[in-house]
Design an enzyme around this catalytic site. Structure first.
Site, PDB file in Angstrom:
ATOM      1  N   TYR A 127       0.845  -1.203   0.000  1.00 63.24           N
ATOM      2  CA  TYR A 127       0.000   0.000   0.000  1.00 63.24           C
ATOM      3  C   TYR A 127       0.888   1.265   0.000  1.00 63.24           C
ATOM      4  O   TYR A 127       0.882   2.030  -0.937  1.00 63.24           O
ATOM      5  CB  TYR A 127      -0.885   0.047   1.253  1.00 63.24           C
ATOM      6  CG  TYR A 127      -2.167  -0.743   1.216  1.00 63.24           C
ATOM      7  CD1 TYR A 127      -2.324  -1.886   0.438  1.00 63.24           C
ATOM      8  CD2 TYR A 127      -3.258  -0.359   1.992  1.00 63.24           C
ATOM      9  CE1 TYR A 127      -3.515  -2.602   0.437  1.00 63.24           C
ATOM     10  CE2 TYR A 127      -4.456  -1.053   1.989  1.00 63.24           C
ATOM     11  CZ  TYR A 127      -4.575  -2.187   1.217  1.00 63.24           C
ATOM     12  OH  TYR A 127      -5.766  -2.892   1.233  1.00 63.24           O
ATOM     13  N   GLU A 243      -7.638  -5.284   8.950  1.00 61.96           N
ATOM     14  CA  GLU A 243      -6.288  -5.156   9.515  1.00 61.96           C
ATOM     15  C   GLU A 243      -6.333  -4.513  10.900  1.00 61.96           C
ATOM     16  O   GLU A 243      -5.616  -4.906  11.808  1.00 61.96           O
ATOM     17  CB  GLU A 243      -5.413  -4.317   8.576  1.00 61.96           C
ATOM     18  CG  GLU A 243      -4.008  -4.087   9.125  1.00 61.96           C
ATOM     19  CD  GLU A 243      -3.085  -3.337   8.172  1.00 61.96           C
ATOM     20  OE1 GLU A 243      -3.573  -2.790   7.163  1.00 61.96           O
ATOM     21  OE2 GLU A 243      -1.880  -3.318   8.436  1.00 61.96           O
TER      22      GLU A 243
END
Ligand SMILES: Cc1cc2nc3c(=O)[nH]c(=O)nc-3n(C[C@H](O)[C@H](O)[C@H](O)COP(=O)(O)OP(=O)(O)OC[C@H]3O[C@@H](n4cnc5c(N)ncnc54)[C@H](O)[C@@H]3O)c2cc1C
Length: 389
Positions: A127, A243
């Site tokens: 990311y 997450e």
């Protein structure tokens, strides 16, 4: 209201505890995810946990789970974190898998979920970029369509476990002319192919856990696009909610706090037990209350998952509260232990085998990883409380 685990859940906790007592070395106080033997042990434990069916027990059976309840999965996660036991690929089991179950094609689920359930693969998360962290939607890694593939070029950073990973979930820009959130696609890429370069980064605790990853004309088949083209932001955001969820924050902190409390009972300074110092006992009491709150937030998140809901502001609450608590416990520990607290685990004089020192060093990054506390508060304010951006 009474919060109680069922008899089946309690039985499972005992079984897991017995398993861990048998499998973990005598005197185990916890390991890291570092190079060498520890990583071999990590994989060995992963295989054993997978063989028991515990890594993915709340998944549907067709993808390698056993359809157990989310509370059962919570018991597993809580106990593993409390015992500081290795063996879970959080990127695969906790983050990618539930995201794929929501956004993936049937073909993607059948290809990628069973190897995670069998404990055979390691995933990493591509990311962040050197110029895109909190403002993730500004990311610049490009994916350009070429026949049946995308061709990916760009640089990711802070990529945890990339040096061990078989695959990466990577956010890419597929439409540079669209508004920033609307030109992003979520791809699944093979890490073991030409054009993927992993450059180690050593953290402030002198460990190698994250990396820079450079993609140079890396090919990703179009069938590995998760969700719609240019709508990957929403897939990526779902993954972030998973997450940030988890009982690990409170369970790990509970263990450290219990060890600190025991230390204060067993040790004296100037003729008085540490625990008899009101300043210390009040501090420990306050942290105990907060640890309990952290635990209850994570139980609520598990309940939401069991009801088929994606926790959003709840994940941000749990993540910011849990990680700031980790730091508070480590800070309190350092204050209580005094100068000896700074000694590293390999010193024979380090109290609690250097665990407070390690926790102090490692918890600094906890309020940054997976989105900073400021970003979590922005999410709670806007999506949770409906306040203006
Ligand atoms: C241990 C660790 C592991 C990581 N693992 C991974 C991984 O596996 N994969 C991955 O992709 N990334 C990973 N990261 C990266 C992590 O997601 C980013 O570090 C994080 O999102 C912050 O981005 P940044 O470092 O660029 O900081 P910046 O975005 O530059 O932020 C700097 C400061 O400004 C503040 N700030 C920025 N924007 C705002 C705002 N809008 N409102 C209020 N304050 C703001 C931030 O809170 C922060 O204090 C990891 C990071 C760490 C520390």
């Amino acid at each position: 209201m009474e919060f109680k685990f069922t008899a089946e859940e309690e039985k499972f906790r005992v079984e897991l505890r017995e398993f861990l007592t048998k499998e973990l070395p005598d005197g185990w106080t916890g390991g890291g995810e570092e190079e060498g033997d520890d990583w071999d042990f990590e994989l060995e434990m992963r295989k054993k946990l997978a063989d028991k069916g515990w890594l993915t027990m709340a998944w549907p059976e067709e993808y390698g789970g056993s359809g157990a309840s989310h509370m059962m999965q919570l018991v597993f996660a809580e106990e593993m974190a409390y015992q500081r036991a290795p063996g879970r690929d959080q990127f695969g089991t906790k983050m990618l898998a539930p995201t794929l179950m929501i956004h993936g094609t049937e073909e993607q689920k059948r290809e990628y979920l069973p190897p995670i359930a069998r404990g055979e693969v390691q995933w990493c998360q591509g990311y962040s970029e050197p110029e895109s962290g909190s403002d993730l939607a500004s990311l610049q890694t490009r994916a350009v369509e070429d026949g049946d593939d995308f061709v990916v070029n760009g640089t990711k950073i802070w990529t945890s476990n990339a040096h061990h990973a078989d695959h990466v979930m990577v956010l890419t820009r597929t439409d540079p002319d669209a508004p920033k959130h609307r030109g992003i696609s979520f791809l699944l890429a093979d890490m073991k192919q030409p054009g993927v370069e992993v450059r180690p980064i050593i953290n402030m605790a002198n460990n190698h856990s994250f990396n820079m990853v450079v993609f140079d004309d890396v090919r990703v088949p179009k069938r590995n696009l998760v969700g719609e083209l240019n709508r990957g932001w929403y897939v990526g955001a779902t993954l972030l909610d998973f997450e940030r969820s988890g009982v690990e924050y409170s369970a790990g902190t509970k263990r450290t706090l219990e060890e600190l409390i025991q230390f204060c009972k067993d040790n004296s300074r100037n003729g008085r037990r540490l625990i008899d110092d009101p300043k210390i006992s009040r501090k420990l009491a306050d942290l105990t209350v907060k640890t309990e709150i952290s635990r209850l937030i994570s139980y609520q998140i598990a309940w939401m998952q069991s009801a088929g809901l994606v926790p959003n502001k709840e994940s941000s609450m749990g993540k910011s509260f849990g990680t700031e608590l980790q730091q508070a416990v480590a800070r309190a520990g350092m204050e209580i232990l005094g100068l000896y607290g700074q000694l590293e685990p390999d010193s024979k004089h380090s109290p609690l085998q250097g665990r407070i020192e390690q926790s102090y060093m490692m918890s600094v990054s906890a309020t940054i990883a997976a989105g900073t506390s400021e970003i979590q508060r922005n999410i709670i304010a806007t999506r949770g409380l409906g306040l203006p951006r």
